[in-house]
Design an enzyme around this catalytic site. Sequence first.
Site, PDB file in Angstrom:
ATOM      1  N   LYS A 126       0.715 -41.678  10.337  1.00 43.27           N
ATOM      2  CA  LYS A 126       0.395 -42.931  11.032  1.00 43.27           C
ATOM      3  C   LYS A 126       0.485 -44.193  10.166  1.00 43.27           C
ATOM      4  CE  LYS A 126       0.211 -42.020  14.555  1.00 43.27           C
ATOM      5  NZ  LYS A 126       1.365 -41.425  15.300  1.00 43.27           N
ATOM      6  N   HIS A 180       5.282 -35.722   5.531  1.00 41.50           N
ATOM      7  CA  HIS A 180       3.935 -36.249   5.300  1.00 41.50           C
ATOM      8  C   HIS A 180       3.287 -35.547   4.097  1.00 41.50           C
ATOM      9  CE1 HIS A 180       3.872 -38.722   8.812  1.00 41.50           C
ATOM     10  NE2 HIS A 180       3.721 -37.775   9.688  1.00 41.50           N
ATOM     11  N   SER A 232      -5.352 -45.597  13.904  1.00 40.88           N
ATOM     12  CA  SER A 232      -4.104 -45.113  14.489  1.00 40.88           C
ATOM     13  C   SER A 232      -4.122 -43.585  14.579  1.00 40.88           C
ATOM     14  CB  SER A 232      -2.930 -45.593  13.631  1.00 40.88           C
ATOM     15  OG  SER A 232      -1.714 -45.190  14.200  1.00 40.88           O
TER      16      SER A 232
END
Length: 293
Positions: free
Chosen positions: A44, A105, A135
């Site tokens: 995010k 990620h 988020s």
Amino acid sequence: MELVRPELFDFRGVAMTNYFTDNFDNVEKFSAKPDDILIATYPKAGTTWMSHMLDQIYFGENPETLASEPVFHRVPFMEICAPGIMTGVELIENMTSSPRLIKTHLPVQLVPKSFWEQNCRVIYVARNPKDNAVSYYHFDRMNKLQPEPGNWESFLERFKQGQMVFGSWYPHVKGWWERKQTNPRILYLFYEDLKEDTDRELGRLCEFLGVSLSEESRQRVLRAVGFQSMRENNMTNSSSVDPRVLDQKISPFLRKGMVADWKNQFSVSQSEEFDEDYQRKMKDTTLTFRMEI
Ligand code: PPS
């Protein structure tokens, strides 16, 4: 398709779910090519934004390709292994474009070693932790492949404790920052800077990549990566994902795209407690963030 929200567990010191570890043997063995470009972020932080920007820089002159494939195919998510879709590694291995744009990620210590051996370029995007947490919360509400988010208060506590998929925000942003100090092939960008002046950051990105864009192309890229354009574009707004997985009625995938939206979510005491904890955890680094611009 029966979707069960996964549980977090410890994977080599990082909180993870099986959707990102089940294929890890193949992730570790992944063979990078020297011109592969890795887009690395904590979840995010602006991954889709950066992915679309890079895709536009390299392949944006070819509107047919762009109109027919969503960004999550054009920039595969390396470690994903979820029901009913190809694994990220398979998608990457099927790619014919060059350079291959790859999303991850992973915290820096879990990145497959061939990226370092091949001296690949890496773009890391970091986002201030308050907006990042907000988020992430709304994402976990709408994404059924993520653990149960609980209420905001409990989510924020877990965020502070690092009990999030891909672990704690703190070692993630710091780990990549430290690696960047000794590796000139890593470009470390901030969501807040991108938001403040997308054109300036696009310039930095192109310089790092050794790409020179014509004035016309630069304008085209800037138009394509604007929040509203990406929100309306079915190739970037995840509208093609099964709504049983991503329920955009709960929260849109491209939600607000703002800096300092945390002010609409944090209570005053949550903000003060967060700041105290932040100061403590960021004492040992030169890395700093802007909570507003
Ligand atoms: S993911 O699922 O981890 O890949 O999500 P990621 O793409 O990293 O982050 C999603 C947030 O980035 C915002 N976003 C943008 N902001 C500004 N401009 C553009 N073009 C843009 N594209 C994506 C997106 O709206 C999410 O942030 P929030 O705060 O939830 O709106």
